[in-house]
Design a protein around this motif. Structure first.
Motif, PDB file in Angstrom:
ATOM      1  N   LEU A  45       0.838  -1.073   0.103  1.00 23.43           N
ATOM      2  CA  LEU A  45      -0.111  -0.017  -0.100  1.00 23.43           C
ATOM      3  C   LEU A  45       0.824   1.181  -0.083  1.00 23.43           C
ATOM      4  O   LEU A  45       1.746   1.350   0.770  1.00 23.43           O
ATOM      5  N   ILE A  46       0.675   2.003  -0.877  1.00 21.58           N
ATOM      6  CA  ILE A  46       1.152   3.508  -0.855  1.00 21.58           C
ATOM      7  C   ILE A  46       0.190   4.757  -0.859  1.00 21.58           C
ATOM      8  O   ILE A  46      -0.667   4.452  -1.308  1.00 21.58           O
ATOM      9  N   LYS A  79       0.756  -6.369   2.610  1.00 19.05           N
ATOM     10  CA  LYS A  79       1.936  -7.041   2.976  1.00 19.05           C
ATOM     11  C   LYS A  79       2.986  -5.984   3.626  1.00 19.05           C
ATOM     12  O   LYS A  79       4.015  -6.151   4.026  1.00 19.05           O
ATOM     13  N   GLY A  80       2.750  -4.669   3.509  1.00 19.54           N
ATOM     14  CA  GLY A  80       3.557  -3.620   3.857  1.00 19.54           C
ATOM     15  C   GLY A  80       2.910  -2.062   3.353  1.00 19.54           C
ATOM     16  O   GLY A  80       2.044  -2.198   2.730  1.00 19.54           O
ATOM     17  N   VAL A  81       3.461  -1.241   4.030  1.00 21.25           N
ATOM     18  CA  VAL A  81       3.166   0.034   3.774  1.00 21.25           C
ATOM     19  C   VAL A  81       4.348   1.082   3.351  1.00 21.25           C
ATOM     20  O   VAL A  81       5.322   1.043   4.071  1.00 21.25           O
ATOM     21  N   ILE A  82       3.954   1.971   2.421  1.00 24.20           N
ATOM     22  CA  ILE A  82       4.924   3.230   2.119  1.00 24.20           C
ATOM     23  C   ILE A  82       4.037   4.122   1.995  1.00 24.20           C
ATOM     24  O   ILE A  82       2.961   4.416   1.451  1.00 24.20           O
ATOM     25  N   SER A  83       4.669   5.257   2.909  1.00 24.51           N
ATOM     26  CA  SER A  83       3.867   6.482   2.878  1.00 24.51           C
ATOM     27  C   SER A  83       4.636   7.672   2.284  1.00 24.51           C
ATOM     28  O   SER A  83       6.017   7.681   2.384  1.00 24.51           O
ATOM     29  N   SER A  84       3.984   8.872   2.106  1.00 24.69           N
ATOM     30  CA  SER A  84       4.435   9.961   1.386  1.00 24.69           C
ATOM     31  C   SER A  84       4.068  11.330   2.414  1.00 24.69           C
ATOM     32  O   SER A  84       3.094  10.954   3.008  1.00 24.69           O
ATOM     33  N   GLN A 105      -0.585  -4.293  11.461  1.00 22.74           N
ATOM     34  CA  GLN A 105       0.320  -5.295  12.102  1.00 22.74           C
ATOM     35  C   GLN A 105       1.283  -5.785  10.772  1.00 22.74           C
ATOM     36  O   GLN A 105       1.649  -6.930  10.756  1.00 22.74           O
ATOM     37  N   VAL A 106       1.396  -4.836   9.767  1.00 18.56           N
ATOM     38  CA  VAL A 106       2.397  -5.114   8.644  1.00 18.56           C
ATOM     39  C   VAL A 106       3.473  -4.113   8.651  1.00 18.56           C
ATOM     40  O   VAL A 106       3.639  -2.965   9.313  1.00 18.56           O
ATOM     41  N   PRO A 107       4.572  -4.164   8.182  1.00 19.22           N
ATOM     42  CA  PRO A 107       6.033  -3.267   8.282  1.00 19.22           C
ATOM     43  C   PRO A 107       5.761  -2.196   7.482  1.00 19.22           C
ATOM     44  O   PRO A 107       4.853  -1.768   6.455  1.00 19.22           O
ATOM     45  N   LEU A 108       6.224  -1.098   7.900  1.00 22.69           N
ATOM     46  CA  LEU A 108       6.329   0.324   7.355  1.00 22.69           C
ATOM     47  C   LEU A 108       7.489   0.192   6.726  1.00 22.69           C
ATOM     48  O   LEU A 108       8.892   0.119   7.127  1.00 22.69           O
ATOM     49  N   LEU A 109       7.511   0.162   5.195  1.00 24.20           N
ATOM     50  CA  LEU A 109       8.646  -0.295   4.343  1.00 24.20           C
ATOM     51  C   LEU A 109       9.329   1.073   3.814  1.00 24.20           C
ATOM     52  O   LEU A 109      10.685   0.929   3.855  1.00 24.20           O
ATOM     53  N   HIS A 110       8.851   1.967   3.855  1.00 24.00           N
ATOM     54  CA  HIS A 110       9.404   3.174   3.302  1.00 24.00           C
ATOM     55  C   HIS A 110       8.602   4.601   3.400  1.00 24.00           C
ATOM     56  O   HIS A 110       7.472   4.436   3.555  1.00 24.00           O
ATOM     57  N   GLN A 111       9.377   5.539   3.482  1.00 26.44           N
ATOM     58  CA  GLN A 111       8.597   7.033   3.410  1.00 26.44           C
ATOM     59  C   GLN A 111       9.416   7.951   2.502  1.00 26.44           C
ATOM     60  O   GLN A 111      10.775   8.075   2.561  1.00 26.44           O
ATOM     61  N   ILE A 127      12.484  -2.891  -2.720  1.00 27.79           N
ATOM     62  CA  ILE A 127      11.601  -3.502  -1.648  1.00 27.79           C
ATOM     63  C   ILE A 127      10.264  -4.399  -2.318  1.00 27.79           C
ATOM     64  O   ILE A 127      10.246  -5.615  -1.943  1.00 27.79           O
ATOM     65  N   PHE A 128       9.917  -3.931  -3.379  1.00 26.02           N
ATOM     66  CA  PHE A 128       8.763  -4.481  -4.242  1.00 26.02           C
ATOM     67  C   PHE A 128       9.427  -5.917  -4.799  1.00 26.02           C
ATOM     68  O   PHE A 128       8.861  -7.161  -4.487  1.00 26.02           O
ATOM     69  N   ALA A 129      10.771  -5.907  -5.168  1.00 25.85           N
ATOM     70  CA  ALA A 129      11.226  -7.209  -5.777  1.00 25.85           C
ATOM     71  C   ALA A 129      11.560  -8.121  -4.613  1.00 25.85           C
ATOM     72  O   ALA A 129      11.388  -9.466  -4.872  1.00 25.85           O
ATOM     73  N   ARG A 130      12.019  -7.717  -3.593  1.00 25.82           N
ATOM     74  CA  ARG A 130      12.552  -8.379  -2.511  1.00 25.82           C
ATOM     75  C   ARG A 130      11.030  -9.120  -1.872  1.00 25.82           C
ATOM     76  O   ARG A 130      11.094 -10.421  -1.418  1.00 25.82           O
TER      77      ARG A 130
END
Length: 162
Positions: A45-46, A79-84, A105-111, A127-130
């Motif tokens: 999720l972005i 599976k995870g969150v990316i926020s701007s 309860q999912v990882p915050l992957l990047h901001q 991150i997506f590929a991994r």
């Protein structure tokens, strides 16, 4: 490979939309106009942050995203969150990410800030590929377990009396 997509929300400003386009990854947009969206595959999720700045975190997560995540099926595939966000807003920078991460309860992957940089694009692609590879490995392990359990050579043990 296991299917993984980007699910994102972008307001009419299209900042997040432009960032997602730079990624070149399969993506679905949460509608601005409140039409329902149901996702049946794993996704990252972005999400942009809507907050006034300072200590005011109210409204940080867009209402459309809340509505999307209120669907249990949509929640289970995240599976995870990316926020701007905007660093001008201080402590509320990209705050939607940590809020959603904690709730689901999912990882915050990047901001990242606003439209993101070329470095942000590369990081999110990595991150997506991994995660896609990790999801694929987990599915493969599950399939192997199923294969092991159902393989014709694997017969149940029988108790014999002596």
């Amino acid at each position: 490979m296991a299917e993984l997509i980007i699910v994102y929300f972008s307001s009419k400003s299209n900042n997040t939309h432009r960032f997602v386009q730079k990624l070149g990854l399969p993506a679905q947009r949460i509608p601005v106009d409140n039409r329902p969206l149901e996702v049946s595959t794993h996704y990252l999720l972005i999400v942009p942050t809507y907050a006034a700045g300072g200590s005011d975190a109210k409204g940080a997560v867009p209402k459309q995203v809340i509505r999307f995540l209120n669907n249990p099926n949509n929640r289970k595939h995240c599976k995870g969150v990316i926020s701007s966000g905007n660093t001008n807003f201080g402590d509320t920078f990209a705050l939607a990410g940590p809020i959603i991460s904690q709730k689901l309860q999912v990882p915050l992957l990047h901001q990242f800030e606003l439209l993101g940089t070329a470095t942000d694009v590369k990081k999110v692609q990595a991150i997506f590929a991994r995660l896609k590879h990790h999801t694929h490995d987990k599915q493969k392990q599950t399939n192997n377990l199923i294969t092991e359990r159902t393989h014709p050579c694997h017969k149940p043990m029988r108790h014999t009396s002596h």
